[in-house]
Design an enzyme around this catalytic site. Structure first.
Site, PDB file in Angstrom:
ATOM      1  N   LYS A  11       0.980  -1.205   0.106  1.00 16.29           N
ATOM      2  CA  LYS A  11      -0.321  -0.017  -0.252  1.00 16.29           C
ATOM      3  C   LYS A  11       0.820   1.233   0.185  1.00 16.29           C
ATOM      4  O   LYS A  11       2.175   1.263   0.547  1.00 16.29           O
ATOM      5  CB  LYS A  11      -1.127   0.111   1.126  1.00 16.29           C
ATOM      6  CG  LYS A  11      -1.663   0.534   1.458  1.00 16.29           C
ATOM      7  CD  LYS A  11      -2.000   1.763   2.566  1.00 16.29           C
ATOM      8  CE  LYS A  11      -0.368   2.355   3.227  1.00 16.29           C
ATOM      9  NZ  LYS A  11      -0.133   3.305   4.538  1.00 16.29           N
ATOM     10  N   PRO A  94       9.067  -5.145   1.527  1.00 12.33           N
ATOM     11  CA  PRO A  94      10.268  -4.456   1.503  1.00 12.33           C
ATOM     12  C   PRO A  94       9.833  -4.023   2.926  1.00 12.33           C
ATOM     13  O   PRO A  94       8.674  -3.519   3.133  1.00 12.33           O
ATOM     14  CB  PRO A  94      11.120  -3.213   1.232  1.00 12.33           C
ATOM     15  CG  PRO A  94      11.044  -3.462  -0.498  1.00 12.33           C
ATOM     16  CD  PRO A  94       9.580  -4.067  -0.628  1.00 12.33           C
ATOM     17  N   GLY A 102       3.969  -5.309   6.583  1.00 14.27           N
ATOM     18  CA  GLY A 102       2.885  -6.557   7.480  1.00 14.27           C
ATOM     19  C   GLY A 102       2.048  -5.673   7.801  1.00 14.27           C
ATOM     20  O   GLY A 102       0.631  -6.793   8.348  1.00 14.27           O
ATOM     21  N   ASP A 136      -2.891   0.700   9.403  1.00 12.55           N
ATOM     22  CA  ASP A 136      -3.460   0.147   7.966  1.00 12.55           C
ATOM     23  C   ASP A 136      -4.133  -0.772   7.491  1.00 12.55           C
ATOM     24  O   ASP A 136      -4.551  -1.023   6.206  1.00 12.55           O
ATOM     25  CB  ASP A 136      -1.983   0.064   7.708  1.00 12.55           C
ATOM     26  CG  ASP A 136      -1.761   2.160   6.877  1.00 12.55           C
ATOM     27  OD1 ASP A 136      -2.336   2.671   7.111  1.00 12.55           O
ATOM     28  OD2 ASP A 136      -0.257   1.916   7.406  1.00 12.55           O
TER      29      ASP A 136
END
EC number: 2.7.1.148
Length: 290
Positions: A11, A94, A102, A136
């Protein structure tokens, strides 16, 4: 059901604003989010008891510090699940890059285990759990281009972004989100991105105007401490990006290109300086965690 495989996409923030602080200390946000074509792959397999996590990436934690484990344990406790799960995370997004890897993994865990354990939870129920894991996570459960408000729990779908080439560059700088919020709280935010106007431009396909409107309030504190990030953004614009903006609390900068040749040229320029530098595309539609 003995096995579930899901993709969890990265995202980015097209724009990000912090509009206030609640009494409980959480920051009220207003963001325009979208996905890019970069994903982790999570495999969930049924087992008798316990939760285990393995990964191809040996630098990530495999215990409660990982949001995948946190999500799994939360489901187990809340719904008194006796069954266990073996989870494997193939990490491609990454870490510490502002790409919500995550959180996207946690969203995939909620959906994957909901299927594996046949809990029958609705998206609304998963969203309510997701917001307790991370700001998120709710968006990552929904995906697409969306306006995200509050502490991440208010999600309004928007018109999908036009298909564009995205250049992702992370300078060799790690910015801790708590540090960024602390610096932001200590400073006076002078320039807030005009989120309603950006939404209107997207609806009208007025992409040539975006470079004048995109913004991220974290840029001010990040640029002051790490001017190299500002240099990356400026260089993207000099090399033909339609628009460029730092995502999240940094330090990753996202450049949007309509011309593949310009994007390739810019990628080659940054590749000489930075290890984490790659081309992707804006991703239409939902995340593969629904």
């Amino acid at each position: 059901m003995n096995k579930v495989v899901l993709k969890a996409k990265a995202k980015v923030n097209l724009s990000l604003d912090v509009v206030g602080i609640r009494e409980d200390g959480y920051h009220e946000m207003k963001m325009i989010n979208h996905l890019i074509e970069l994903d982790d792959i999570l495999t969930f397999e049924s087992c008798a008891t316990g939760i285990s996590l393995t990964s191809n990436e040996d630098t990530i934690p495999l215990d409660e510090r990982n949001l995948v484990i946190k999500a799994a344990h939360k489901l187990q406790r809340q719904f008194d699940v006796k069954q266990g799960a073996k989870i494997h995370l193939e990490k491609r997004i990454p870490t510490q890059a502002g790409l919500a890897g995550g959180s996207s993994d946690a969203a995939a865990a909620l959906n994957g285990l909901n299927r594996l354990w046949q809990l029958g939870l609705t998206q609304s129920e998963l969203l309510a759990i997701g917001v307790t894991i991370g700001a998120d996570v709710p968006y990552c459960l929904v995906g697409g281009t969306a306006l995200v408000e509050g502490i991440g729990e208010k999600i309004t779908p928007l018109k999908d972004l036009r298909k564009m080439i995205v250049l992702v560059v992370k300078p060799d700088i790690d910015i801790a989100t708590p540090w960024a919020f602390k610096k932001l709280d200590e400073s006076m935010i002078e320039n807030h991105p005009d989120i309603p106007e950006i939404i209107k431009l997207l609806q009208d396909d007025a992409y040539d105007m975006l470079k004048m409107k995109l913004g991220n309030v974290f840029e001010a504190v990040a640029f002051a401490e790490y001017p190299e990030i500002k240099t990356v953004k400026n260089q993207m614009m000099e090399q033909g990006a339609l628009a460029a903006v730092m995502t999240g609390s940094g330090s990753t900068v996202i450049g949007y290109y309509q011309n593949h040749e310009l994007a390739e040229k810019s990628w080659r320029f940054f590749k000489e300086k930075y290890t984490m530098c790659f081309l992707s595309n804006t991703e239409e539609g939902e995340n593969d965690v629904g």
